[in-house]
Design a protein around this motif. Sequence first.
Motif, short mmCIF file in Angstrom:
data_model
loop_
_atom_site.label_atom_id
_atom_site.label_comp_id
_atom_site.label_asym_id
_atom_site.label_seq_id
_atom_site.Cartn_x
_atom_site.Cartn_y
_atom_site.Cartn_z
N ALA A 189 10.21 -41.68 27.93
CA ALA A 189 9.48 -41.23 26.76
C ALA A 189 10.47 -41.18 25.36
O ALA A 189 11.36 -40.56 25.87
N LEU A 190 10.29 -41.48 24.22
CA LEU A 190 10.81 -41.31 23.15
C LEU A 190 9.78 -40.89 21.94
O LEU A 190 9.05 -41.58 21.65
N LEU A 191 9.93 -39.57 21.55
CA LEU A 191 8.84 -38.85 20.71
C LEU A 191 9.81 -38.72 19.65
O LEU A 191 10.72 -38.05 19.38
N ILE A 192 9.59 -39.43 18.47
CA ILE A 192 10.46 -39.01 17.01
C ILE A 192 9.19 -38.63 16.22
O ILE A 192 8.22 -39.13 15.87
N ASP A 193 9.62 -37.62 15.22
CA ASP A 193 8.95 -37.12 14.29
C ASP A 193 9.52 -36.12 13.58
O ASP A 193 10.72 -35.84 13.73
N TYR A 194 8.91 -35.60 12.39
CA TYR A 194 9.48 -34.62 11.65
C TYR A 194 9.08 -33.24 12.24
O TYR A 194 7.98 -33.05 12.50
N GLY A 195 9.88 -32.50 12.08
CA GLY A 195 9.57 -31.03 12.68
C GLY A 195 11.03 -30.02 13.36
O GLY A 195 12.02 -30.42 12.76
N TYR A 196 10.66 -29.15 13.86
CA TYR A 196 11.59 -28.21 14.16
C TYR A 196 12.00 -27.89 15.69
O TYR A 196 10.91 -28.12 16.47
N GLY A 197 12.95 -27.33 16.03
CA GLY A 197 13.31 -26.64 17.27
C GLY A 197 13.04 -25.46 17.63
O GLY A 197 12.56 -25.05 18.82
N SER A 198 12.98 -24.54 16.58
CA SER A 198 12.60 -23.05 16.73
C SER A 198 12.21 -22.38 15.59
O SER A 198 12.44 -23.26 14.42
N PRO A 199 11.34 -21.44 15.54
CA PRO A 199 11.11 -20.86 14.27
C PRO A 199 12.26 -20.68 13.14
O PRO A 199 12.28 -20.80 12.16
N ASP A 200 13.36 -20.27 13.88
CA ASP A 200 14.63 -20.16 12.99
C ASP A 200 14.99 -21.34 12.14
O ASP A 200 15.42 -21.48 11.12
N SER A 201 14.71 -22.53 12.82
CA SER A 201 15.06 -23.92 12.15
C SER A 201 14.14 -24.47 11.45
O SER A 201 13.98 -25.74 11.00
N LYS A 202 12.97 -23.77 11.58
CA LYS A 202 11.51 -24.22 10.96
C LYS A 202 11.94 -24.17 9.37
O LYS A 202 12.01 -22.97 8.91
N GLY A 203 11.75 -25.11 8.66
CA GLY A 203 12.08 -24.94 7.08
C GLY A 203 11.35 -23.95 6.70
O GLY A 203 11.73 -23.16 5.74
N ALA A 204 10.08 -23.72 7.00
CA ALA A 204 9.08 -22.85 6.40
C ALA A 204 9.34 -21.40 7.04
O ALA A 204 8.68 -20.65 6.56
N GLY A 205 10.28 -21.19 7.77
CA GLY A 205 10.49 -19.95 8.52
C GLY A 205 8.94 -19.53 9.35
O GLY A 205 8.77 -20.30 10.33
N PHE A 206 8.51 -18.57 9.03
CA PHE A 206 7.22 -18.28 9.76
C PHE A 206 6.01 -18.70 8.93
O PHE A 206 4.93 -18.09 9.12
N GLY A 207 6.16 -19.59 7.68
CA GLY A 207 5.36 -20.12 7.10
C GLY A 207 4.66 -21.22 7.70
O GLY A 207 4.73 -21.51 8.88
N GLU A 208 3.61 -21.75 6.92
CA GLU A 208 2.67 -22.67 7.58
C GLU A 208 3.13 -24.02 7.31
O GLU A 208 3.52 -24.29 6.31
N THR A 209 3.00 -25.18 7.95
CA THR A 209 3.39 -26.56 7.57
C THR A 209 2.33 -27.44 7.38
O THR A 209 2.81 -28.69 7.23
N LEU A 210 1.19 -27.08 7.65
CA LEU A 210 -0.09 -28.14 7.45
C LEU A 210 0.02 -28.69 5.74
O LEU A 210 0.05 -27.91 4.99
N GLN A 211 0.04 -29.98 5.91
CA GLN A 211 0.20 -30.51 4.55
C GLN A 211 -0.62 -31.78 4.25
O GLN A 211 -0.87 -32.57 5.24
N ALA A 212 -1.09 -31.99 2.92
CA ALA A 212 -1.61 -33.40 2.77
C ALA A 212 -0.92 -34.12 1.85
O ALA A 212 -0.33 -33.54 0.80
N VAL A 213 -0.99 -35.40 2.10
CA VAL A 213 -0.30 -36.36 1.25
C VAL A 213 -1.08 -37.07 0.61
O VAL A 213 -1.66 -38.07 1.64
N GLY A 214 -0.84 -37.63 -0.39
CA GLY A 214 -1.82 -38.96 -0.84
C GLY A 214 -0.88 -39.40 -2.00
O GLY A 214 -0.16 -38.82 -2.70
#
Length: 375
Positions: A240-265
């Motif tokens: 299985a190969l899973l590719i996506d945008y994301g992070y490996g740990s809270p430290d490397s989560k761009g948003a730190g301990f923030g939220e990442t739910l986003q709407a795009v149009g």
Amino acid sequence: MSLKERITGLIAAQGPIGVAQFMTIALHDPDFGYYSTRDPFGLPKEGTLGGDFITAPEISQMFGEMLGLWVAMAWIEQGRPQHPMLVELGPGRGTLMRDMLRALKAAPDFLKGLEVAMVEASPHLRGLQQDALKDAGPRVTWQSQFDPPAGRPVFVVANEFFDALPIRQYVKTARGWCERMVTAKNGELTFALAPAPAPSALIPEAYAAAPDGGVYETAPAGIALAEDIARQVAKNGGAALLIDYGYGSPDSKGAGFGETLQAVGAHRFADVLAAPGTHDLSAHVDFAALAAAGKRGGAGVHGPITQGHFLTALGIGARAQSLAAKNPGSEASLTAALERLTGPAAMGSLFKALAFLPGMAATAPGFEEMRHETA
Ligand code: SAH
């Protein structure tokens, strides 16, 4: 009637709903859901971008070709097992599968016994996929859930699928971690916190350091699915190969301990709650959680590594050169596509690749040198 009115009515009847339920309705409501009703993918037209967002397979055929090559290598390393299944989760317009199958012509024995399964919720997108694959060669079927037949080696590919699966959010407060809910006030949707805190066992250790207002996001459906995929791969062979945008740990989560739910149009960020169903909703993928699920399922887990490293290790640079040599005048656009797919300022770093293989496989193609990176 709009989807917002439908959700407001639901909240009036049953009380506030969780973010996961909100996402599910906004993306999949049969009448107004974002994926049920539209083709979100933008292609450049007369110098402008159409659609709402663009994904790697829509940027360049090279992406699907590299993934097809990856599948072929994993299959060869396992001794070319007969009658493989190739399953794609959330196949969009069908472009990735079309490009993979073309590249897989280099492995005719793989194609011989192959059956393709497309896991797609949207009837509208299923139609586009059918068009894209009408001359595909192997038998192609459509399913609404991942459910491969027992006993056949299963090769699973998912690009930008896990980011669309519903998340729950918990916010740290003085009284504990409270689930973030969607409620309605004067006909508008707003966020609110559940009055009672969630059981603390739900919150991983890594989040103990979060400040008040910090957010823990989790995608229970995605985690359960990853575990199921790993179990099938471990039991029947495949990969299985899973590719996506994301992070490996809270430290490397761009948003730190923030939220990442986003709407795009229309290639821009939009308000998550203002007009559900009219724009895409997604969240950064927690790759540490998917990797842990893969291990629970009994698979060998490789990565996550960045998409840039992964595609480069598979030889996308050489592929760009050979395409440029064959197609005079295409060099500039190929260089631009290569940069978008692998450059750290574009998709190369934010996007990650994670692989599951049967436990005995020592390495996964493309992951060899990067096995210890936890990007
Ligand atoms: N892989 C494609 C499309 C990514 S968009 C690409 O890279 O271009 C997400 C895709 O997942 C869409 O096809 C959407 O309809 C599908 N999808 C989202 N949630 C789903 C679910 N729960 N079950 C099945 N398909 C889903």
